[in-house]
Scaffold this motif. Structure first.
Motif, mmCIF file in Angstrom:
data_model
loop_
_atom_site.group_PDB
_atom_site.id
_atom_site.type_symbol
_atom_site.label_atom_id
_atom_site.label_comp_id
_atom_site.label_asym_id
_atom_site.label_seq_id
_atom_site.Cartn_x
_atom_site.Cartn_y
_atom_site.Cartn_z
ATOM 1 N N THR B 269 -10.213 1.104 24.043
ATOM 2 C CA THR B 269 -9.034 1.713 23.437
ATOM 3 C C THR B 269 -7.812 1.501 24.328
ATOM 4 O O THR B 269 -6.752 1.091 23.853
ATOM 5 C CB THR B 269 -9.248 3.221 23.202
ATOM 6 N N SER B 270 -7.960 1.732 25.634
ATOM 7 C CA SER B 270 -6.767 1.562 26.475
ATOM 8 C C SER B 270 -6.322 0.112 26.487
ATOM 9 O O SER B 270 -5.120 -0.164 26.474
ATOM 10 C CB SER B 270 -6.959 2.037 27.911
ATOM 11 N N ALA B 271 -7.277 -0.812 26.505
ATOM 12 C CA ALA B 271 -6.881 -2.221 26.536
ATOM 13 C C ALA B 271 -6.121 -2.587 25.262
ATOM 14 O O ALA B 271 -5.071 -3.229 25.314
ATOM 15 C CB ALA B 271 -8.106 -3.111 26.694
ATOM 16 N N VAL B 272 -6.640 -2.146 24.123
ATOM 17 C CA VAL B 272 -5.988 -2.509 22.859
ATOM 18 C C VAL B 272 -4.623 -1.827 22.746
ATOM 19 O O VAL B 272 -3.627 -2.456 22.368
ATOM 20 C CB VAL B 272 -6.898 -2.157 21.665
ATOM 21 N N VAL B 273 -4.559 -0.545 23.133
ATOM 22 C CA VAL B 273 -3.273 0.163 23.061
ATOM 23 C C VAL B 273 -2.257 -0.507 23.991
ATOM 24 O O VAL B 273 -1.113 -0.762 23.602
ATOM 25 C CB VAL B 273 -3.448 1.658 23.403
ATOM 26 N N ALA B 274 -2.695 -0.834 25.208
ATOM 27 C CA ALA B 274 -1.772 -1.473 26.153
ATOM 28 C C ALA B 274 -1.248 -2.782 25.565
ATOM 29 O O ALA B 274 -0.047 -3.068 25.611
ATOM 30 C CB ALA B 274 -2.465 -1.736 27.484
ATOM 31 N N LEU B 275 -2.135 -3.551 24.975
ATOM 32 C CA LEU B 275 -1.727 -4.825 24.405
ATOM 33 C C LEU B 275 -0.719 -4.620 23.270
ATOM 34 O O LEU B 275 0.303 -5.307 23.178
ATOM 35 C CB LEU B 275 -2.969 -5.561 23.887
ATOM 36 N N LEU B 276 -1.002 -3.629 22.415
ATOM 37 C CA LEU B 276 -0.099 -3.373 21.293
ATOM 38 C C LEU B 276 1.272 -2.921 21.789
ATOM 39 O O LEU B 276 2.300 -3.343 21.264
ATOM 40 C CB LEU B 276 -0.691 -2.313 20.356
ATOM 41 N N VAL B 277 1.278 -2.065 22.812
ATOM 42 C CA VAL B 277 2.566 -1.586 23.328
ATOM 43 C C VAL B 277 3.361 -2.757 23.895
ATOM 44 O O VAL B 277 4.540 -2.943 23.586
ATOM 45 C CB VAL B 277 2.359 -0.489 24.398
ATOM 46 N N VAL B 278 2.694 -3.593 24.708
ATOM 47 C CA VAL B 278 3.405 -4.732 25.288
ATOM 48 C C VAL B 278 3.936 -5.642 24.179
ATOM 49 O O VAL B 278 5.051 -6.145 24.243
ATOM 50 C CB VAL B 278 2.482 -5.508 26.258
ATOM 51 N N ALA B 279 3.121 -5.809 23.121
ATOM 52 C CA ALA B 279 3.553 -6.682 22.034
ATOM 53 C C ALA B 279 4.674 -6.056 21.213
ATOM 54 O O ALA B 279 5.447 -6.755 20.576
ATOM 55 C CB ALA B 279 2.370 -7.019 21.130
ATOM 56 N N ALA B 280 4.784 -4.734 21.227
ATOM 57 C CA ALA B 280 5.798 -4.075 20.396
ATOM 58 C C ALA B 280 7.113 -3.893 21.140
ATOM 59 O O ALA B 280 8.152 -3.624 20.530
ATOM 60 C CB ALA B 280 5.279 -2.712 19.936
ATOM 61 N N ILE B 281 7.079 -4.087 22.460
ATOM 62 C CA ILE B 281 8.242 -3.807 23.297
ATOM 63 C C ILE B 281 9.567 -4.399 22.796
ATOM 64 O O ILE B 281 10.588 -3.720 22.804
ATOM 65 C CB ILE B 281 7.937 -4.221 24.757
ATOM 66 N N PRO B 282 9.569 -5.644 22.300
ATOM 67 C CA PRO B 282 10.861 -6.172 21.837
ATOM 68 C C PRO B 282 11.508 -5.332 20.738
ATOM 69 O O PRO B 282 12.714 -5.390 20.548
ATOM 70 C CB PRO B 282 10.498 -7.563 21.314
ATOM 71 N N TRP B 283 10.698 -4.553 20.024
ATOM 72 C CA TRP B 283 11.255 -3.798 18.888
ATOM 73 C C TRP B 283 11.240 -2.288 19.112
ATOM 74 O O TRP B 283 11.291 -1.514 18.165
ATOM 75 C CB TRP B 283 10.492 -4.155 17.620
ATOM 76 N N LEU B 284 11.117 -1.880 20.358
ATOM 77 C CA LEU B 284 11.072 -0.439 20.655
ATOM 78 C C LEU B 284 12.384 0.026 21.257
ATOM 79 O O LEU B 284 12.609 -0.196 22.437
ATOM 80 C CB LEU B 284 9.939 -0.128 21.648
ATOM 81 N N PRO B 285 13.242 0.689 20.583
ATOM 82 C CA PRO B 285 13.241 0.844 19.136
ATOM 83 C C PRO B 285 13.826 -0.403 18.493
ATOM 84 O O PRO B 285 14.413 -1.215 19.190
ATOM 85 C CB PRO B 285 14.180 2.041 18.948
ATOM 86 N N PRO B 286 13.721 -0.536 17.167
ATOM 87 C CA PRO B 286 14.276 -1.726 16.517
ATOM 88 C C PRO B 286 15.750 -1.882 16.861
ATOM 89 O O PRO B 286 16.474 -0.902 16.977
ATOM 90 C CB PRO B 286 14.107 -1.435 15.028
ATOM 91 N N MET B 287 16.167 -3.109 17.076
ATOM 92 C CA MET B 287 17.541 -3.331 17.480
ATOM 93 C C MET B 287 18.272 -3.958 16.311
ATOM 94 O O MET B 287 17.731 -4.829 15.644
ATOM 95 C CB MET B 287 17.552 -4.275 18.667
ATOM 96 N N LYS B 288 19.496 -3.517 16.094
ATOM 97 C CA LYS B 288 20.291 -4.124 15.036
ATOM 98 C C LYS B 288 20.562 -5.562 15.427
ATOM 99 O O LYS B 288 20.977 -5.850 16.541
ATOM 100 C CB LYS B 288 21.608 -3.361 14.893
ATOM 101 N N LYS B 289 20.317 -6.465 14.507
ATOM 102 C CA LYS B 289 20.505 -7.870 14.825
ATOM 103 C C LYS B 289 22.003 -8.164 14.890
ATOM 104 O O LYS B 289 22.730 -7.904 13.945
ATOM 105 C CB LYS B 289 19.854 -8.716 13.737
ATOM 106 N N PRO B 290 22.480 -8.686 16.013
ATOM 107 C CA PRO B 290 23.911 -8.980 16.097
ATOM 108 C C PRO B 290 24.235 -10.167 15.194
ATOM 109 O O PRO B 290 23.384 -11.024 14.968
ATOM 110 C CB PRO B 290 24.106 -9.339 17.571
ATOM 111 N N ALA B 291 25.473 -10.192 14.684
ATOM 112 C CA ALA B 291 25.843 -11.294 13.798
ATOM 113 C C ALA B 291 25.882 -12.601 14.585
ATOM 114 O O ALA B 291 26.474 -12.681 15.657
ATOM 115 C CB ALA B 291 27.206 -11.018 13.169
ATOM 116 N N ALA B 292 25.243 -13.621 14.067
ATOM 117 C CA ALA B 292 25.154 -14.907 14.756
ATOM 118 C C ALA B 292 26.500 -15.623 14.758
ATOM 119 O O ALA B 292 27.387 -15.323 13.951
ATOM 120 C CB ALA B 292 24.110 -15.775 14.070
ATOM 121 N N ALA B 293 26.636 -16.566 15.678
ATOM 122 C CA ALA B 293 27.857 -17.360 15.751
ATOM 123 C C ALA B 293 28.045 -18.135 14.447
ATOM 124 O O ALA B 293 27.083 -18.514 13.791
ATOM 125 C CB ALA B 293 27.766 -18.333 16.917
#
Ligand code: HEM
Ligand code: SF4
Ligand code: SF4
Lengths: 168, 526
Positions: B269-293
């Protein structure tokens, strides 16, 4: 940056430190898993218990009710008995379990994989197994008068086809 | 998220500063962690191939063949074995540091998820490669690794047969399983290399080779470590005995005592939770996508400067679609654009000297246009008073700039220092909107947008298009790479700069200086 020489010297110190750290933790500190005066008994069982109900011949009447493709003359419940195991050392039970059959319809083998540490020295290792709920007595028995050396690993394996328990 | 990254950043900054006292900036190991990872990878591959020649792949012969290398051929195969082991340790160390550093820099949020997410399988593969490697020696340590790994796998419900059963006693050992390990030990690193190639797809000009000085230093330390403290085997594996005490490689096997002593459900359980947290980090919390050039074709002449400067591979040059006789046109892939604005800073059409109605560059950020920046410059200049006025262009990722705003210091925010077209510096000084200009950005070498500080420096030095005109007096310009945590440093630098500007007096063009000199000389003559 300081002068060239101190720069290189500092780099050398850094590399030496990094290498020492890597070299050290690549093998040390030594991890002691089992105290030096202990031996281990490893019990492994994988065995399907006897079916809970005997197979039964279907009557012709019952057969005719079944679709033609499913007409087998014998009906067997697939469920197996749990397997009961008792391991004792010098007459003291150290492990006792009723291992349930695996699988959704309880038709798979019962399994166990257990490790026990015992002080090194002479021991009487006894192990018994029963694989039918209708039995009172243990059907299989194994017994070994063992002189266990420190860190010895005594494997106790059950294999019904080869007659029961094996000590290795 | 910044709450969590800030303490790490302080640590990395301090360590980097410490190392920079001995290392020239480009050799600093902390600025080359990814490149060092590749360096170790190649060493592992080369030494691995060499060692494999002498390795006997049968489970009963493996140990003896490794002993032969270490004892009888210590000067060649034995050495290679040490290289192989220590480079593998080096790889884990730099990989983990690299991951932490990218984390501390925040280069994993939102649209930058790609490099982070592709890094995770590489991390797992490196561990699998290391673990299977220790397995192959078939000594006491290998036995320990085999038993703990298989017992851990047996907690999963998928294996009909107990995997650990293969290691119950000497008679249960089969060479088939061993062959599988050899196969994995070779295949997994190869897969890792493919994933690493993917890992670099969204960064432009990744540093994959360490500078020569650093490579030599690292190679030499590996050499010395291998000579002084060669890698050796522990006692041969013997399944009739418990591997009661083993020397662990803590970099690869540090978690093994936990796997062994905690329950299967807890560790899985800890291994799977740790993996999920690391994988979710880019979206924690979701970031508003800045307008592209966005490219404005009417102003794009297809010069490719934006393509050359974009740090995230977001721009390509494509066939001209408006029929005008230029080579090509810039096209932005919005899914890869992080909205740093560096492209707008590089476009030859982004110059504040153009008339206001015209100030639409070939490429620009909708949320922070070059025209906005010019408007802010005017608004700030309006507000300033005193003999020495300073205009600070501050990267918003180094939020400290706002703290220095005063009656004599104007602050204009940029998405990245690289967003500033150098002509703005010229503009502020020659139009006398301020006596001096400060550019305040991320710490040197730790630019949030990877290349912003680098391009800014090169443009000012005149070594990269678009140049800052040579006639712009450099003594009226100061770059401060203070980073997010450098408010005090920035204030101090502005104070000294103020004194310098005060001594320089008001700005005069060369023409005016010559004229003034002539008048003075004429007065002297009289
Ligand atoms: C052996 C393993 C690895 C190697 C050799 C490696 C190599 C690299 C290299 C060369 C770069 C480009 C750096 C630059 O020039 O700016 C990079 C970027 C990056 N790496 Fe890795 N990497 C590895 C593992 C990882 C892992 C495990 C993670 C995290 C889970 C990770 C996360 C990142 C991120 C987030 C970037 C992006 C930077 C950005 O957006 O500017 N890497 N890596
Ligand atoms: S820098 Fe400007 S002009 Fe040059 S290709 Fe890019 S958008 Fe077009
Ligand atoms: S804003 Fe940055 S990432 Fe986006 S296209 Fe321009 S330079 Fe590339």
């Amino acid at each position: 940056m300081m002068n060239r020489f101190t720069g290189y010297l500092g780099q050398a110190v850094f590399y030496a430190f990094a290498a020492a750290l890597a070299g050290y933790f690549a093998t040390r500190p030594v991890y002691r898993q089992v105290p030096a005066d202990q031996a281990q008994i490893k019990l492994m069982i994988k065995h399907g218990g006897v079916r809970v109900e005997d197979c039964r011949k279907l009557t012709t009447q019952e057969l005719s009710k079944l679709p033609t493709t499913a007409r087998r003359p014998i009906d067997c419940s697939r469920e197996r008995s749990p397997v009961t195991v008792l391991l004792s050392i010098d007459g003291e039970p150290i492990y006792q379990a009723e291992l349930q059959p695996t699988g959704l319809s309880k038709d798979g083998p019962s399994k166990a994989y257990e490790k026990f540490l015992v002080p090194a020295g002479r021991h009487l290792v006894e192990v018994r197994l029963r694989d039918d709920v209708r039995d009172q007595d243990y059907k299989y028995e194994g017994r070994l008068d063992a002189d266990l050396k420190p860190w010895q690993n005594l494997a106790v394996e059950f294999d019904a086809e080869r007659g029961g328990f094996h000590f290795r | 998220m910044q709450k969590y990254t800030a303490p790490l950043r302080v640590l990395f900054d301090a360590a980097e500063r410490l190392l920079s006292r001995f290392f020239p900036p480009e050799w600093n190991p902390l600025l080359n962690l990814g490149a060092l990872g590749f360096f170790f990878y190649w060493i592992i591959t080369a030494s691995g191939i060499y060692v494999y020649i002498f390795f006997d792949t049968g489970v009963w012969q493996a140990y003896a063949s490794v002993e032969y290398m270490t004892n009888d051929q210590w000067y060649a195969a034995g050495f290679m074995r040490s290289f192989h082991r220590y480079a593998s340790d080096g790889l884990v160390i730099v990989m983990l540091l690299h991951m932490l550093r990218e984390f501390s820099l925040g280069r994993f949020r939102g649209i930058r998820w790609f490099s982070w997410i592709t890094g995770i399988p590489v991390l797992l593969f490196v561990y699998v490669a290391g673990i299977t490697g220790y397995w192959l020696v078939w000594d006491k340590l290998a036995q320990y690794v085999a038993i703990v790994s298989t017992e851990w796998l047996d907690h999963l419900p998928f294996f009909g047969q107990s995997v650990a059963g293969n290691f119950l006693s000497p008679t249960s050992l089969e060479s088939r399983f061993f062959t599988l390990m050899i196969f994995m030990h070779i295949a997994v690193p190869l897969i890792a290399l493919i994933v690493l190639w993917l890992h670099l797809q969204r960064v432009t000009k990744p540093r994959i080779n360490p500078p020569r000085g650093l490579a030599i230093g690292t190679g030499l330390s590996l050499f010395v470590l291998s000579a002084v403290y060669p890698a050796v085997s522990q006692a041969p594996a013997n399944l009739a005995e418990v591997p009661g005490s083993v020397g662990l490689d803590w970099f690869y096997l540090g978690a093994y005592p936990l796997l062994e002593n905690l329950s299967g459900p807890a560790t899985w359980t800890s291994a799977v939770v740790a993996l999920l947290v690391v994988a979710a980090i880019p979206w924690l919390p979701p970031m508003k996508k800045p307008a592209a050039a966005v490219v404005d074709l009417a102003n794009c002449n297809g010069c490719s400067r934006c393509l050359n400067d974009c740090p995230y591979n977001a721009i390509t040059m494509q066939m001209r679609s408006d029929g005008r006789p230029f080579e090509g046109e810039a096209v932005v892939d919005p899914d890869m654009c992080v909205a740093c604005g560096i492209c707008a800073g590089s476009c030859p059409t982004s110059t504040p000297f153009r008339r206001m109605s015209d100030l639409v560059p070939g490429i620009d950020l909708p949320d922070r246009t070059i025209a906005d920046i010019r408007a802010d410059v005017h608004a700030e200049a309006e507000r300033l008073s005193g003999d020495v006025r300073i205009m600070v262009f501050g990267c918003k990722n180094a939020e400290v700039a706002a703290t220095v705003r005063s009656n004599s210091v104007g602050v204009v925010s940029l998405n990245c220092t690289g967003q500033l077209p150098p002509s703005f510096i010229d503009y502020v000084i020659s139009r006398r909107l301020a006596e001096g200009v400060v550019i305040a950005g991320c710490s040197e070498n730790a630019c949030y947008n990877r290349l912003g500080t680098k391009w800014t420096t090169a443009r000012i030095e005149g070594s990269r298009d678009p140049f800052l005109r040579a006639s712009v007096p450099r003594e009226r310009l100061k770059t401060v790479w203070a980073g997010r945590l450098g408010a005090r440093m920035l204030r101090a630098q502005i104070t000294t700069f103020d004194a310098v500007l005060s001594a320089l007096g008001p700005y005069r063009t060369r023409h005016q200086r010559v004229a003034a000199k002539t008048t003075r000389e004429a007065a002297d003559d009289e």
